[in-house]
Structures are given as C-alpha cells and as structure tokens.
Scaffold this active site. Sequence first.
Site, PDB file in Angstrom:
ATOM      1  CB  SER A 136      -0.895   0.011   1.241  1.00 52.10           C
ATOM      2  OG  SER A 136      -1.534   1.260   1.393  1.00 52.10           O
ATOM      3  CE1 TYR A 149      -3.931  -2.903   5.448  1.00 51.92           C
ATOM      4  CE2 TYR A 149      -3.273  -0.676   4.858  1.00 51.92           C
ATOM      5  CZ  TYR A 149      -3.686  -1.934   4.490  1.00 51.92           C
ATOM      6  OH  TYR A 149      -3.844  -2.231   3.157  1.00 51.92           O
TER       7      TYR A 149
END
Length: 244
Positions: A136, A149
Amino acid sequence: MWLNFSGGRALVTGAGKGIGRDTVKALHALGTAVIAVSRTNTDLVSLSEQCPGVETVCVDLGDWEATERALGNVGPVDLLVNNAATLLMQPFLEVTKDVFDRTFNVNLRSVVQVSQIVARGMIQRGVPGSIVNVSSMVAHVTFPNLAVYSSTKGAMTALTKIMAAELGPYKIRVNSVNPTVVPTAMSQKALTYPDLARKLKERHPLRKFAEVEDVVNSILFLLSDRSASTSGSGILVDAGYLAS
C-alpha cells in the site's frame, strides 16, 4: 502488452474479494492454473462458478498451523500473489494487543509462511518464479488510525527487498505493488470519516483513486517475463499521490 501465463500454476491469497479476486479472474482468463485462497468459503464458491477449474483453499492465514495443513502440500507453484490483508483501524494510543497480533499475523507473517512454502518448492524443482506482495502507499505516508496497518506495509517493503536478495540466486523474483485507495470493501473502512475521500482525491495529482484493474495490471506485469530484470522493487499505483 501480450502476456502468456499458460502452463504455469499460480497461488493467490485473499482471493475472495477485491484485488485478489480480480487477479484470479485475470490469471484464469490468461490460461493459468490458479489456486485461490480465502478464509470465506462463500466467496470461493462464487469464484469457482465464475472461473471453472480454479482450485480453492479455505483457510485463515492468520493461523500458522492451519495454513501449514492447508498449503504445506499444495504442489508446484510458479507464481505467487500475497494479497491477503486485514484492516483494523485504531488510533495509536488505543492500539490493542489483539488488533496488533491479528494484523501482523495476516498481513505480514502469512507472507513469510506462504512464500517459504512456495519458494522451497521452486528451489526443489529448480525452476524460476515470481512473487508479488500487495502492499500500500501507506507504507510510505501516514494516515490517522492506521498505525498498525501502515506498520505491516512498511515492514513488507523491507521484507520484499530481503526476499528478493535471498531468493534471487534461485531465479526467484520478488516485488510489490503499492496502491492508493481502490474501490474495495476493505478500503471503504478508511473513508468513513467526513470529507476524507474528497481531501484524499484532491491530494492526488490525477484527482482520482486507483481502479482494481490498475492494480491487477501491475501485478500481472510483475508476475510476467516482461519484468524479467525487476526484483526487489515496488510499483506505486497511487495516481501520483507521493509526487505531490
């Protein structure tokens, strides 16, 4: 760009929804034998109906022992996409042990375990291979409530490079894709705050988020021989976010 995966066998984790599901469908359409891994059996059933012949494995990759039982004898795999992930949002000061452990077990530890299984098989067979880790852009930028995360994705950047360095002598390439927000169920969790989606889009030079297809195309490129000299790299699919 013409891609040919016929004759190969691919394993895709997190295959039930979003990026993983569309990756399976794309590989299947290109003639690849695909093993689709998800913890949600209903997703695998519907995927099998859309892609006849796809092998399915239902397992929670956050469970090390269950993963070993499910994938330890998976057979020859030439291409691996580590896509499985969970997104559990908490402010840094409220991060709990359960959220920390669950997120790291699924997002990072499973990448190590599944990649070990697949890479050992490649080495034993003496064949080259390609591994793509789905990361990401938050590996490189910060957003509120994504401390855990983001940490898994930052660690994945280092892990990708280490895997590339150690597996390179066996002709196994390892890369990552780092997308911005894409229209998947998981990404929508990050857009529940007022005006966040609007502000995020305005920060992207292309004034858009990425489409799932954009990410899948980058995954296919990295899996293919078209990227034969690319390893240890990450492709940003971020609509220019990190350029602004």
